[in-house]
Structure formats: structure tokens, C-alpha cells
Write a protein that holds these residues in place. Sequence first.
Motif, PDB file in Angstrom:
ATOM      1  N   ASP A  47      -5.632  -3.130   4.414  1.00 39.48           N
ATOM      2  CA  ASP A  47      -4.720  -3.874   5.275  1.00 39.48           C
ATOM      3  C   ASP A  47      -5.258  -5.276   5.549  1.00 39.48           C
ATOM      4  O   ASP A  47      -4.516  -6.265   5.487  1.00 39.48           O
ATOM      5  CB  ASP A  47      -4.514  -3.117   6.594  1.00 39.48           C
TER       6      ASP A  47
ATOM      7  N   ILE B 182       0.838  -1.200   0.000  1.00 34.28           N
ATOM      8  CA  ILE B 182       0.000   0.000   0.000  1.00 34.28           C
ATOM      9  C   ILE B 182       0.872   1.249   0.000  1.00 34.28           C
ATOM     10  O   ILE B 182       0.657   2.178  -0.788  1.00 34.28           O
ATOM     11  CB  ILE B 182      -0.944  -0.007   1.218  1.00 34.28           C
ATOM     12  N   ASP B 183       1.883   1.274   0.880  1.00 33.86           N
ATOM     13  CA  ASP B 183       2.732   2.470   0.992  1.00 33.86           C
ATOM     14  C   ASP B 183       4.193   2.163   1.257  1.00 33.86           C
ATOM     15  O   ASP B 183       4.978   3.067   1.506  1.00 33.86           O
ATOM     16  CB  ASP B 183       2.193   3.397   2.082  1.00 33.86           C
TER      17      ASP B 183
ATOM     18  N   ARG C 166      -3.901  -1.182  10.710  1.00 34.32           N
ATOM     19  CA  ARG C 166      -2.783  -0.240  10.700  1.00 34.32           C
ATOM     20  C   ARG C 166      -2.482   0.347  12.081  1.00 34.32           C
ATOM     21  O   ARG C 166      -1.369   0.747  12.345  1.00 34.32           O
ATOM     22  CB  ARG C 166      -2.989   0.869   9.687  1.00 34.32           C
TER      23      ARG C 166
ATOM     24  N   GLN D 251      -2.998   4.071  -2.336  1.00 38.29           N
ATOM     25  CA  GLN D 251      -2.551   2.684  -2.487  1.00 38.29           C
ATOM     26  C   GLN D 251      -1.491   2.663  -3.593  1.00 38.29           C
ATOM     27  O   GLN D 251      -1.103   3.707  -4.095  1.00 38.29           O
ATOM     28  CB  GLN D 251      -3.730   1.762  -2.818  1.00 38.29           C
TER      29      GLN D 251
ATOM     30  N   ASP E 160     -11.395   2.023   4.257  1.00 37.26           N
ATOM     31  CA  ASP E 160     -10.306   2.688   3.537  1.00 37.26           C
ATOM     32  C   ASP E 160      -9.008   1.879   3.651  1.00 37.26           C
ATOM     33  O   ASP E 160      -8.981   0.706   3.326  1.00 37.26           O
ATOM     34  CB  ASP E 160     -10.138   4.123   4.055  1.00 37.26           C
ATOM     35  N   ILE E 161      -7.931   2.491   4.154  1.00 43.11           N
ATOM     36  CA  ILE E 161      -6.648   1.781   4.265  1.00 43.11           C
ATOM     37  C   ILE E 161      -6.763   0.610   5.238  1.00 43.11           C
ATOM     38  O   ILE E 161      -6.080  -0.406   5.072  1.00 43.11           O
ATOM     39  CB  ILE E 161      -5.539   2.762   4.685  1.00 43.11           C
TER      40      ILE E 161
ATOM     41  N   GLY F 213       2.109   4.469   8.726  1.00 43.36           N
ATOM     42  CA  GLY F 213       2.550   4.561   7.348  1.00 43.36           C
ATOM     43  C   GLY F 213       3.953   5.095   7.190  1.00 43.36           C
ATOM     44  O   GLY F 213       4.592   5.566   8.134  1.00 43.36           O
TER      45      GLY F 213
END
Length: 786
Positions: A343, A276-277, A329, A609, A338-339, A645
Motif C-alpha cells: 500500500d 492489489i485487490d 490499509r 497482489q 506485507d499488504i 479489502g
Amino acid sequence: MILLASAFLSLTVVQTAEPIRITDGLAIRGVFRSGRLPVGFDSVQDLIVHGEWTMPAEGDTRPTPSGKEATWHKVHANKDGTFADLGSGYLAATVDVPEDKVMVLECAGPSVTYVNGVPRAGDPYSYGYLKLPVPLTKGANTLLFCVQRGQVKASLSEPRGPVQIETGDLTSPDILIGGSKQLLAGVVLLNNTVKDHRFKFLTRNSAGATQEGEADVPGLSIRKIPVKLQVPDGELGKEQKFDIEVTDGKTSDRATITLSVKPTNKPYKVTFLSKIDGSVQYYAVNPAQKPARNNALVLSLHGASVEAIGQASAYASKDWCTLVSPTNRRPYGFDWEDIGRLDALEVLDLAKHRYPHDPASIHLTGHSMGGHGTWSIGTLYPDLFASIAPSAGWISWWTYAEGYKPHDPTPVQSILLRSMAGGDTLARVTNTLEEKVFILHGDADDNVPVEEARTMKKALTDIHADFQYHEQPGAGHWWGLPNMGAACVDWPGIFDQIKASHLIRRDSIDFTTPCPSISSHDQWVTVLEQIQAMIPSNVKINVNAGTTKNVAALRIDRSLDSLTLDGQSLGRIDSGTQLILANGEWKRGALPDTDKSPGNSGPFKSVFQNRFVFVVATHGTPEENYWSLCKARYDAETLQYRGNGSVDIVTDREYRPSWARNVVVYGNLDNNSAYRALLSDCPVKFARNSVKVGDKVIAGLDLGGLLIYPHKVQSHWYMVGAITGTSVVGLRTTDRLGILGSGVSYPDWTIVSADILKKGDDGIRGCGFFGNDWQIDPGQTAWNNR
């Protein structure tokens, strides 16, 4: 990058003894409207946006959302240095220093901190590990803390040197006996200088073996970097220590971290590098005691404030199933949206490849916030899970919390509501027909009301033939029973259901998706495009006939002898056939690569992403360039705090369009060359002093905005997002938009004015979704006529 260096060339790192503790200040309450809102009233932020913020005096006033006046008043910290009972509002303080210098700010409690008017990440959950290098100038400096949880504790200390290792926020694996010798950890570095540095680091184990690496950290910022660790040979004991040394080539800092040694039959942590990051993340495992290819694989989602390893350890180990807990996260993270959702899916994919299991026996469960995640993810991806089991789960922001729900919504508000369709679990409840469902709740739950479970029970009663429901009498939110441990998660009925559930290939499908970029397929049907973006699309189909709602294109991944779709006979269908709706008729064909598709679509948050990179402006005025860097740094710090992140920040001079990554550009056509290179074809163009939307030109110096558009150079799987504005005032208007928070979303493009801080939604000038050809669609465009 050179922007900070040019702004603060005289800053130095000077070590003195005692930290400066913030013990006196001025506070004000009720000057902003809180909640999960896309924009909101804030009369203090309004001053910052317009460049008018100065330290207030006791007795000064600011407007409240109700039209009354709130007053700044003196406050004092208690004995342990905490300002308590602040409510929702702001705390302002001044710090005097004898010379220009860099200091390290620690502040627990605020959602954001302004240092001399520049936003920096906050620590709203009071973890206590967030440390930020901040530039102070000779004389008085202002600190402004935005407070939503009622308290703040803050101090400033001298940095240990130009580079500083912090181990209080370590992302670390466990060492497994007989496991891999090469491990990965995430360690926070502070760059206490104004210049960007590529730091070199070295790790050394107890046997003296070393691993080397390097990492880029922007000036006056932090970053959690991946470091490699080599496990020594021989007897490991209960723990192993690793020394870490980081250097900028002249000075260095050192730290020691400790990893636990675990047997492979007990709960343990595994780290990995996220796609993702590019950050280091972990997941927890409660392993099957008898690993076998016919075992079940269970994904368990934790509740708010809970660590993944705590979630996995709450279950008794079982012979026949492996239980894996992703992190969302962070303990609060993104509420599994979302993120957080990405995850969970990333961890599930890793677990599928690592742990032996029956591919037809994959299951989803979770507690509290994780119960919400179970409802959300389970209804988005019905072909992934044989069963789902939410415990104490809430349904959505609209049923449980302060979800965005304007009365009699305007066209602009309706577009904003559509962008949030991914959070509407009830709108796709029929997707659970492919899964067995077990709902568990305590009837005395004082955190998540039992009405949440009863609402879902009612929704399922008339449509679902295979769900179970249990209310535990007298049980609260987290509860156990004698000889059962944490029964609120490790409930026997849930695991009996898991044993009895298997994914099956279905001849009949009833699939609803809020948006193909969020969830696009169910077994052998994929929704490729919607007619109207982010209005739920439905495909109800069997091997002979089907109907669709709000579907512009779909793919059939199964050979059918004959198919009638929406009353139209299509004859034989080969597996992989794409069907496109044109002038009311279904036709075989292929979508152009330039069209919207599941991997090439909005809404705005879809940009976060594909190892996204932040690109800041260098071609603007000094104020514009400085805003660009400070905003990118603030977003990177916020993502590190909220989402563990690690984001690359580069200038538009350093950026290369050939990079196969998503991009977020900060600035506009006139000040960011990456914006010009990547978004020159976008029909929404922000420039200095104006915005052009198709043929419509909107003039104004206070306009800010968000937009997402396909990458001009890379394949159609990569996206470009812009955080943009027409001037420094317009750019600052985007500073606190909720792009990294859960429960808030934005469409493909949004234009706001600084009036959002006085008028809320009425300060939004316009917003919309692009058509499937990425052009302006008048039917999906809304303008504010108020």
C-alpha cells in the motif's frame, strides 16, 4: 455460486423489533498459545477442526499449553452489554430462534467468531462497524468468540431487507475546490440472502445528477464496493451529500453519505482503486503551499490506531514540500509489512505522478508503528529515498514484540524463520548507507522503549557517516513542544535533513535483500535469483569489481568497461546484461521465463497482489464444498476488516484461467477443478487422503497445507496459491493459519497436521522452498522427525 443456497434453501429474511443481545455465556481462559506464531496450540479449535465442537457445560474442562486443565465458567455482561475481563480465551453462548432465519451479527472484541462452528471475521479492535449476515437454524444456535483483548460485546438483529447498505465503514475522499468532478468511494453492502447477487446501485448528488454501477456480493456475506460520485457544479459549501440506492431487482436499500469540501492548500483525502485487490483506498495529503517542480515529496507513515488523515494533519504545512500519508490499509493494518508495505509503495507511485516535486528529493518518515515502517521500507528500498526519519520506531517483531523465535530451531522451524526474513531490519541495515538518517525518540517512551532507537544508533555508529540522533528528555510516546505542535513527528531537525538530502547516482553499491520478490534492485543492480531462498543476499559492487553472497543471478543496468565479479574477470558489461551463476562461474545469459524471478516467486503471502481472486471448490463432497466457500468468505471478510479489502469469490466452474490475476484456490486436486487446471505441474500435490511431494507420498486424513506456484496459463508475473487439505479435517486445520496477519510468514509450501493444535510446531509435517526451477530442492526441504 450455489453452495450456500443449496445448504440453506429454507432461510428467509424476517423482520422483528428488538435485537437479541448476548448477555450470558460460558468462558474459558488460557486454552491457546497467543503471539505471532505460524501455528499454535488451541484445545478449543481442536474440537472444531475434528467436528466435535458442542456447547460446553459449566465445569467442563479443556487442556492448556502447560498441560493443566482450564474450566468453563459462567459469565455475565455488564450494564452496557460488554463481557469484560475475559483475558485470552473463549466465550460461548447460545441463541434460540423460532425458525430458520438470517440475522445480522454485530460483535466487538473477538478475533474470530464461530457461528454454529463456522468461522466468521472478528472485530478485535472493537471498531464497532463490522456487521455480518449469519444463518441461524430453528432452536439453539451456538456462538463461540475467540478473545485476545479481554472483552466482547455482541448482538443479533433482523436485517433491513435482502440487501443492506452500511455507511459506518465508509472509505471516502474529500471534495477539492476546483478539483475533479468524478470521485470514488467505498461502501459496504450486506447480502442477507443465501444466493450470490450482482447488485445494481445508483448515486445521486444534490443537483440530481446520477452515476450507476453494479457489484457482486456472495450470499450471506459482506463486501465493500466502489461507487462513483459526481460532484455538482456551482457553490459547494462546506459539505456535499450523496444519496445511494442499491437493488437486487426486487427490493432496495438507501443511504446518504456526506463528503467534506476542502481547499487545495489544506490537508485532504484522495481515493483510488488499488491494483492489489481492486478495492477503494485513500491516502491523505498535506500539500505544499507553493507547489513547484523543485519541492520535496515526503511519505509519512502513521502509528497504530491512527488514521492517515490524522497523520498528515499533525504536520504544519510547508511551502516547499508535499507530505503524503498512506493508510497501511487500516489504522492497525499490517504494521507496514506485507499488504501494508505494498500500500505504501502504491501510494508513493501515485503521489509521484500527481504532485510536482524533485525526483531526487523523495523522503520517508513515520511515527511508532510508522517508525517501524520507516525502518522496514527504508532498508528494503534504499534507492527510493534520499532520507529516512523514524520517530519512536521499533525495529522488528523480534526486538519489540512476540516474534517467532524458537530455541535451538529444528530444520522445520529454520525454514519457517527464513520465510520471515522480510521483517528482519537489522539484517539489511547497511542499505541505509545510501540514505541520510535521522532517529528521534523520547527517552521516557512507555510504548516503544527507547532501547529500540539506541539499538539502531549502535548499529549505525560504526558504518554510517551521515546519520543524526536525538533523544528528547522526559518525552513519552506522542509529544509536542510549545510553538512546535506535534514535535514528535514535525521535528525541525528532520525537515532540515530533508532540505539537505538528495538521491544521487552512485558508482559504489552495497545492497542486501531478504528476497527478490520483496526487494530486488538498488540503482543499477538487480538481484534476480538467490541460491538459498530467503537467506539475505548481498551485492557489494563498484564500476570495476564486486562480490556477491547468496546470489544465483543478477542484472547490471549500467555499461561498465570491465568488471571482475567474485574474482572472475568478465570484461565489458553492457547495460541490461544478465549474469547467471553456473557451476561456480558467472556467465552471460537470460533466465528462463519459467524460473523464479522478482515477479515470480514465493513465499506464500506473495500471492496477495495482482487483483487476486478466491476460487472455491464445487467437485467435492458437500462438506468439502461448504468448507471451501466458508473459508474463502472468512478470508475475504478478514481482509476487508484488517485491510479494507474487496475480493472476488468465484467457483471453480466460473473461474477462467485466461484472467490475468493471481489466484487463491480452496481445496485439492479431487474437489477443485481450478486446482487441477493450474497446479497439475506443481511437485507438491494435495489430493483426497494424501499429499505427494516429489516422489514422497504422505498418507493422512488430517493434513492441511499452503503452497504457491507460478500460474500455468498466464505470464510468469502471476501466481497461484492453494489453501488445501486431504479431508475436511485437514482443510479445517488451515482455518486459522496467519496468512493475513503481520509478523507471520510461510515458505513456498507447508504441510501441517491437525496435531498443530496439540503440539504446535511439532504438528508440522514438512515445509520448504522450491528451487529456482520450481522443483523440489532437497537442500531447502525440511521434514519433522519428532
